[in-house]
Design an enzyme around this catalytic site. Structure first.
Site, PDB file in Angstrom:
ATOM      1  N   ASP A  32     -31.836 -18.677  68.353  1.00  0.00           N
ATOM      2  CA  ASP A  32     -31.777 -17.214  68.335  1.00  0.00           C
ATOM      3  C   ASP A  32     -31.889 -16.634  66.915  1.00  0.00           C
ATOM      4  OD1 ASP A  32     -31.130 -17.532  71.092  1.00  0.00           O
ATOM      5  OD2 ASP A  32     -28.985 -17.581  70.616  1.00  0.00           O
ATOM      6  N   GLU A 242     -34.195 -10.525  78.017  1.00  0.00           N
ATOM      7  CA  GLU A 242     -33.204 -10.611  76.931  1.00  0.00           C
ATOM      8  C   GLU A 242     -33.950 -10.741  75.610  1.00  0.00           C
ATOM      9  OE1 GLU A 242     -31.020 -14.290  77.589  1.00  0.00           O
ATOM     10  OE2 GLU A 242     -32.736 -15.495  77.012  1.00  0.00           O
TER      11      GLU A 242
HETATM   12  O1  FUB Z   1     -27.950 -18.370  72.702  1.00  0.00           O
HETATM   13  C1  FUB Z   1     -27.407 -17.845  73.876  1.00  0.00           C
HETATM   14  C2  FUB Z   1     -28.389 -16.988  74.594  1.00  0.00           C
HETATM   15  O2  FUB Z   1     -29.537 -17.742  74.939  1.00  0.00           O
HETATM   16  C3  FUB Z   1     -28.942 -15.849  73.789  1.00  0.00           C
HETATM   17  O3  FUB Z   1     -28.073 -14.775  73.629  1.00  0.00           O
HETATM   18  C4  FUB Z   1     -30.153 -15.562  74.574  1.00  0.00           C
HETATM   19  O4  FUB Z   1     -31.060 -14.701  73.958  1.00  0.00           O
HETATM   20  C5  FUB Z   1     -30.695 -16.950  74.809  1.00  0.00           C
HETATM   21  O5  FUB Z   1     -31.434 -17.401  73.712  1.00  0.00           O
END
Ligand code: FUB
Length: 342
Positions: A32, A242
């Protein structure tokens, strides 16, 4: 439109997987990555993946991260410095579990680290911590940002000095549980489960001058198609899931995001930082691992995308950050990136 251009030729040789780029750091697992240019260097604010022994599920419980390490580099491809623990879950007064994808910003001599975290009731909110150095250590505020919820903050400062936070993620990110403005603990585990209704949008809020509060209400960062219609819930290849990011290029606002369960990175272009954004295509094909999460940054006249895959571990929850160049086409489209072949 030439949205199919390869940035690099990845050749399959005798069935051996070829990668467009290699992990920027190997001593810890990172994911991320939110990249920014601070003090003439690239600073990367990633999640710090660990083996917590939690079984994998659609809720993302296996992403059980406990601290952040900040990385920096003088050049892309050069040495990467791991600045050690910058913020730890045990030092955040409202912490429950799971420090997920962070971002950072700078204003008036202070650096701000924004982080999603489940509170003691297992509900995600977004916290903020401050430091005088981009490398930390950061000190967390005693409470999450009022009015914040869900995950994946991405903070963008426009040329007029206004700062906006984009945030949210469906499924384990809980965004679908806020459809009526209040958290519904018995709400859907995935999305609205209404295929022909508009998909859930990412959220956007302006930040106050103090960078620790929302200035006004949380709005939808709406993605529309070229006919001006919202994308629908069933449109898993295009709808927001997301991992949003914002960059400005040639006066246009590029809202980029992950489509999650279809494993793509997509972009939508707007003329205002708050949208609406017109869906304009995908720009990155699936990586190894369940999905990727990216940021886009300009450094010394070139644009780069930081992202992650699972090359080092082969495990969904133990990821490694990578970087490669990102190209804007003359017509405003982003050239397709193929992270690996085979
Ligand atoms: O790293 C945890 C979660 O997985 C992140 O918040 C999302 O964007 C995905 O990458």
């Amino acid at each position: 439109k030439n949205n199919d251009k390869m940035l690099a030729a990845n050749v399959d040789t005798a069935g051996v997987k070829q990668y467009l780029s290699q992990p920027i750091i190997r001593n810890i697992y990172t994911a991320d990555p939110s990249a920014h240019v601070f003090e003439g260097k690239i600073y990367v604010y990633p999640s710090h993946d660990v083996e917590a022994g939690v079984a994998e599920n659609d809720n993302g419980d296996h992403f059980d991260m406990r601290d952040y390490h900040i990385l920096s580099m003088d050049s892309v491809g050069g040495n990467v410095t791991d600045h050690g623990v910058a913020l730890s879950l045990k030092d955040i007064p409202w912490a429950g579990r799971q420090l997920w994808a962070p971002d950072a910003a700078f204003k008036n001599g202070t650096y701000y680290l924004y982080f999603p975290l489940k509170d003691k009731n297992d509900v995600f909110a977004i916290g903020v911590a401050t430091s005088k150095s981009p490398a930390g250590p950061f000190k967390a505020e005693p409470k999450p940002i009022a009015g914040s919820f869900s995950i994946d903050p991405a903070v963008f400062t426009d040329e007029d000095g206004s700062t906006y936070m984009y945030f949210g993620g469906i499924w384990g990110g809980q965004l679908q549980r806020w459809k009526n403005g209040k958290y519904d603990a018995n709400g859907s585990k995935t999305d609205l489960q209404q295929d022909d209704a508009p998909a859930i949008n990412c959220k956007v809020a302006k930040l106050n001058a103090n960078m620790k509060e929302f200035d006004g209400e949380v709005k939808d960062a709406a993605i529309i198609d070229s006919a001006g219609k919202p994308l629908l819930g069933k449109d898993h290849d295009r709808r927001f899931f997301e991992g949003s990011w914002m960059h400005k290029y040639n006066g246009k606002y590029y809202f980029t995001y992950s489509t999650g369960d279809t494993h793509l990175l997509a972009y939508a272009i707007g003329s205002k930082p708050t949208g609406p954004f017109v869906y304009s295509g995908t720009f990155m094909q699936p990586v190894d691992g369940w999905t990727t999460h990216h940021s886009i940054v300009e450094f010394k006249g070139k644009w780069y995308i930081f992202y992650h895959d699972t090359q080092l571990s082969g495990k969904t929850h133990l990821r490694n950050v990578k970087v490669t160049e990102l190209k804007h086409e003359a017509d405003g489209h982003i050239a397709m990136i193929y992270p690996n072949k085979n």
